[in-house]
Design a protein around this motif. Structure first.
Motif, short mmCIF file in Angstrom:
data_model
loop_
_atom_site.label_atom_id
_atom_site.label_comp_id
_atom_site.label_asym_id
_atom_site.label_seq_id
_atom_site.Cartn_x
_atom_site.Cartn_y
_atom_site.Cartn_z
N PRO A 178 61.87 -33.05 -61.72
CA PRO A 178 62.26 -33.99 -62.77
C PRO A 178 61.24 -33.99 -63.92
O PRO A 178 60.05 -33.73 -63.72
N LYS A 179 61.74 -34.31 -65.09
CA LYS A 179 60.88 -34.36 -66.27
C LYS A 179 59.75 -35.38 -66.06
O LYS A 179 59.97 -36.49 -65.60
N GLY A 180 58.55 -34.97 -66.40
CA GLY A 180 57.41 -35.86 -66.26
C GLY A 180 56.12 -35.12 -65.99
O GLY A 180 56.06 -33.88 -66.06
N VAL A 181 55.08 -35.87 -65.68
CA VAL A 181 53.75 -35.33 -65.45
C VAL A 181 53.43 -35.43 -63.96
O VAL A 181 53.62 -36.48 -63.34
N TYR A 182 52.95 -34.35 -63.40
CA TYR A 182 52.57 -34.28 -62.00
C TYR A 182 51.04 -34.23 -61.95
O TYR A 182 50.44 -33.16 -62.11
N GLU A 183 50.42 -35.37 -61.76
CA GLU A 183 48.97 -35.45 -61.91
C GLU A 183 48.22 -34.73 -60.80
O GLU A 183 47.12 -34.24 -61.01
N PHE A 231 53.16 -32.40 -57.27
CA PHE A 231 53.87 -31.14 -57.50
C PHE A 231 54.59 -30.67 -56.24
O PHE A 231 55.75 -30.28 -56.29
N ARG A 232 53.91 -30.72 -55.12
CA ARG A 232 54.47 -30.24 -53.86
C ARG A 232 55.72 -31.02 -53.48
O ARG A 232 56.70 -30.45 -53.00
N SER A 260 54.34 -38.35 -61.38
CA SER A 260 53.55 -39.58 -61.27
C SER A 260 53.56 -40.37 -62.57
O SER A 260 53.14 -41.52 -62.61
N ALA A 261 54.03 -39.75 -63.64
CA ALA A 261 54.12 -40.43 -64.94
C ALA A 261 55.24 -39.79 -65.74
O ALA A 261 55.57 -38.62 -65.54
N ASP A 307 49.56 -40.56 -71.93
CA ASP A 307 49.72 -41.42 -70.78
C ASP A 307 49.99 -42.85 -71.24
O ASP A 307 50.13 -43.13 -72.44
N ASP A 308 50.05 -43.79 -70.31
CA ASP A 308 50.41 -45.16 -70.68
C ASP A 308 49.30 -45.87 -71.45
O ASP A 308 49.48 -46.99 -71.93
N LYS A 309 48.13 -45.22 -71.60
CA LYS A 309 47.05 -45.80 -72.37
C LYS A 309 46.88 -45.11 -73.73
O LYS A 309 45.92 -45.35 -74.45
N GLY A 310 47.83 -44.26 -74.03
CA GLY A 310 47.79 -43.58 -75.32
C GLY A 310 46.83 -42.41 -75.40
O GLY A 310 46.46 -41.96 -76.47
N LYS A 311 46.41 -41.90 -74.24
CA LYS A 311 45.48 -40.77 -74.22
C LYS A 311 46.21 -39.51 -73.78
O LYS A 311 47.15 -39.55 -72.99
#
Length: 206
Positions: free
Chosen positions: A27-32, A37-38, A43-44, A65-69
């Protein structure tokens, strides 16, 4: 005896690989983390830019990210169509035999592609020992794209350090494939990573 042990080792190496990579399963998003990933669980889900690249090797995102970084250390990113793996995290997951590879440096992601069912990426990896013993000129001469495939069962990424290693892998795991290892000439000349990708694609029609 050495050749026999090498053959048996590569046989085990080959049989461990999964051949069902599908970027649409992520799914679309970030895998921290690797675990994200596995399990194919982002996660975001920040707003992602389109992947930015100048060479179709190194991809970057203006993702926040949710903090604007900017997320600089995520294991992987999916834009909903393609999966991109952070080069440093990829190297950290190399198996023990593939350690000691340098890369171009910087923060970028490698596009994961389905090549014959395998999750395949390539980058300009250079042996650190070549740079150490041969200096900058030797390292530059050794700089070429090398292919990497994912072994889901062993939870590691496996680098083909040279074309001979790839050839043996294919002969053991896909003996029915007639390999085309010609580099070509001029503008059509291929390097090792491109040759490996081309030959993995032959698995689909075998």
């Amino acid at each position: 005896m050495t050749k026999l042990l090498t053959f048996l080792s590569l046989t085990a190496f080959a049989l461990g690989f999964s051949q069902n990579f599908n970027p649409a399963q992520y799914p679309k998003g970030v895998y921290e983390t690797y675990e994200d990933f596995r399990t194919k669980t982002p996660s975001a889900s920040p707003n992602l830019s389109s992947a930015i690249t100048d060479d179709q090797i190194a991809f970057r995102f203006n993702n926040l990210d949710d903090k604007g970084k900017k997320l600089k250390k995520a294991f992987a990113v999916s834009d909903g169509q393609n999966v991109y793996i952070h080069v440093v995290n990829l190297i950290k997951k190399f198996n023990s035999e593939d350690k000691g590879q340098g890369y171009d440096g910087g923060i970028y992601y490698l596009k994961a592609e389905n090549k014959g069912g395998y999750l395949f990426v390539r980058d300009y990896f250079t042996s650190n020992s070549a740079a150490m013993w041969g200096g900058i000129i030797a390292a530059a001469a050794a700089r070429r794209t090398k292919g990497v495939i994912y072994d889901e069962e062993k939870e590691s990424f496996n680098l083909f350090k040279n074309i001979e290693e790839f050839k043996t892998f294919m002969q053991v795991n896909h003996p029915n494939i007639v390999l085309d290892l010609e580099k070509g000439k001029g503008d059509a000349k291929l390097d090792e990573g491109e040759i490996e990708a081309k030959n993995l694609e032959l698995i689909k029609s075998a």
